[in-house]
Enzyme design. Sequence first.
Site, short mmCIF file in Angstrom:
data_model
loop_
_atom_site.label_atom_id
_atom_site.label_comp_id
_atom_site.label_asym_id
_atom_site.label_seq_id
_atom_site.Cartn_x
_atom_site.Cartn_y
_atom_site.Cartn_z
N LYS A 71 0.13 -9.11 2.58
CA LYS A 71 -0.07 -7.67 2.69
C LYS A 71 -0.53 -7.14 1.33
O LYS A 71 -0.12 -7.67 0.29
CB LYS A 71 1.25 -7.01 3.14
CG LYS A 71 1.14 -5.56 3.55
CD LYS A 71 2.45 -5.07 4.17
CE LYS A 71 2.43 -3.58 4.46
NZ LYS A 71 3.66 -3.11 5.09
N SER A 78 3.34 -0.37 9.08
CA SER A 78 2.21 -0.29 8.17
C SER A 78 1.53 -1.64 7.93
O SER A 78 0.43 -1.67 7.40
CB SER A 78 2.68 0.27 6.83
OG SER A 78 3.62 -0.59 6.22
N SER A 86 7.86 -1.75 9.60
CA SER A 86 6.45 -2.11 9.41
C SER A 86 6.10 -3.54 9.74
O SER A 86 4.94 -3.92 9.64
CB SER A 86 6.03 -1.83 7.99
OG SER A 86 5.73 -0.48 7.89
N1 GLN Z 1 6.71 4.05 9.79
C1 GLN Z 1 7.72 4.03 8.80
C2 GLN Z 1 7.34 4.91 7.64
O1 GLN Z 1 6.29 5.44 7.67
C3 GLN Z 1 8.03 2.64 8.33
C4 GLN Z 1 6.96 2.07 7.49
C5 GLN Z 1 7.37 0.84 6.74
O2 GLN Z 1 8.26 0.09 7.16
N2 GLN Z 1 6.71 0.64 5.62
O3 GLN Z 1 8.07 5.07 6.72
#
Ligand code: GLN
Length: 448
Positions: free
Chosen positions: A47, A122, A146
């Site tokens: 990532k 994400s 995510s």
């Molecule tokens: N959707 C969640 C957020 O926006 C989790 C994202 C994540 O785990 N990075 O914080």
Amino acid sequence: MGEGATAVMSGLTFDLEKLNQTYHMFNDMAAETVPGEDESIFQFSAKDNLCTKDLQARAGSRILEGYRPPFDATAVARLRSAGGVLLGKTNMDEFGFGTFGTNSGYQVPLNPFDLKRACGGSSAGAACAASVIPGHLALGVSTGGSISCPASFCGVFGLTPTYGRVSRYGLIDYGNSLDKIGLLTMDVGHLRRFLPIISGADPRDPTSCAQPPLELDAEVRRVVIPEDSLNGVDGDVLETFQTAIEHLSHMGIEVTTMPMPALRFALPAYYVLATSEASTNLARYCGMRYGERNEDYNQHFDPYFSKTRSRYLGQEAKRRVLLGTFTRMVGFRDRYYMKALATRELVISEYAQAFEEHDLVLTPTMPFLPPLFADIEGMSPLDTYKADGLTVPPNLAGLPHLSAPCGYVDGVPVGMQFVSPHWTEGRLVTMAESWNGAHPPMRPEVIL
Ligand code: GLN
């Protein structure tokens, strides 16, 4: 972007450049060709918020344009020394802020099962790569879901280990008390093979140092579904999930329900804690140390920093800086930040109670199918946050969890999420393997 990069997986050669033009999973790629014959050599992606020596690490943000770290994140370094070749950096919501992959400062990955739909976020590019490239291993990161969310939307396995199991050294932080590095793959065997490689104590991340050994063999007999967790789940997802429960019963697993009323407080507590931590983490991107800068040095530092940040941070990042600064301000801290910390304890103890009698907690992963980009445009930030209702609770509690493909609605994947007690990733790996044996995931038709 590297030129002529090819991936050789399971005897098939892929022109990554071409693949990426269709799906947008990578935002930086290595320019190397790897022979596919040697079994000890494998290819993986990281990532974009993981530091890597030879590629940029921009965490999906324009503010980090051009940042080339001089070191590898521990998880990346460990995969490389086990014979891994890094194919590229996968696209993501800026700094991890998002649920659909649409908050990237670069390209937005497209769902391999339907290009009009989102990959989830994400770790959007990671899930996309895991779904499209045969035999691929993608390193993802989860703060509040995510890994689970995009794994579910892209029809792959997504394993998020216990907080502290995998060193966070070299990870560009979102929320330090929540961030976890994990694996996304269509090949269930990769979980058993690669989790031990990336796990383990690392003196560079003290939170990784007090972990018990990783035990991969475990038994799963009793699974529990929190009673309220199915409220608000779309009918087609619910139907698919219910069929999966029947399959689990046929596999000899007992599935029951129990009330877990504190879980619904996890979402607001998460958004308070995650944004509080994010707002301090983002302070370092001020145009002095990394990435983009404003060349006009003849001004006071406040306007200097503000101009760079206003120009290069995306809208969601700015929203989170504002929200997180507010929740920990003197005068509001007790009402929001401290209360959220107490709520987190409540959620942890509610899970502990469930695990007294059950091996795993089970829910659908996401409350709806991967959304169409056209529908995402009409969603408010709050609508988007609410979509994380099932993936946030285990993340807030630091518990290991796994999203597994559990069925399809009109060819689009649906995921289910298993949560396990701290340090018992073995239950999830065992569950994934036995589920995969009976219900292997469907591959998308790859467009080249
Ligand atoms: N959707 C969640 C957020 O926006 C989790 C994202 C994540 O785990 N990075 O914080």
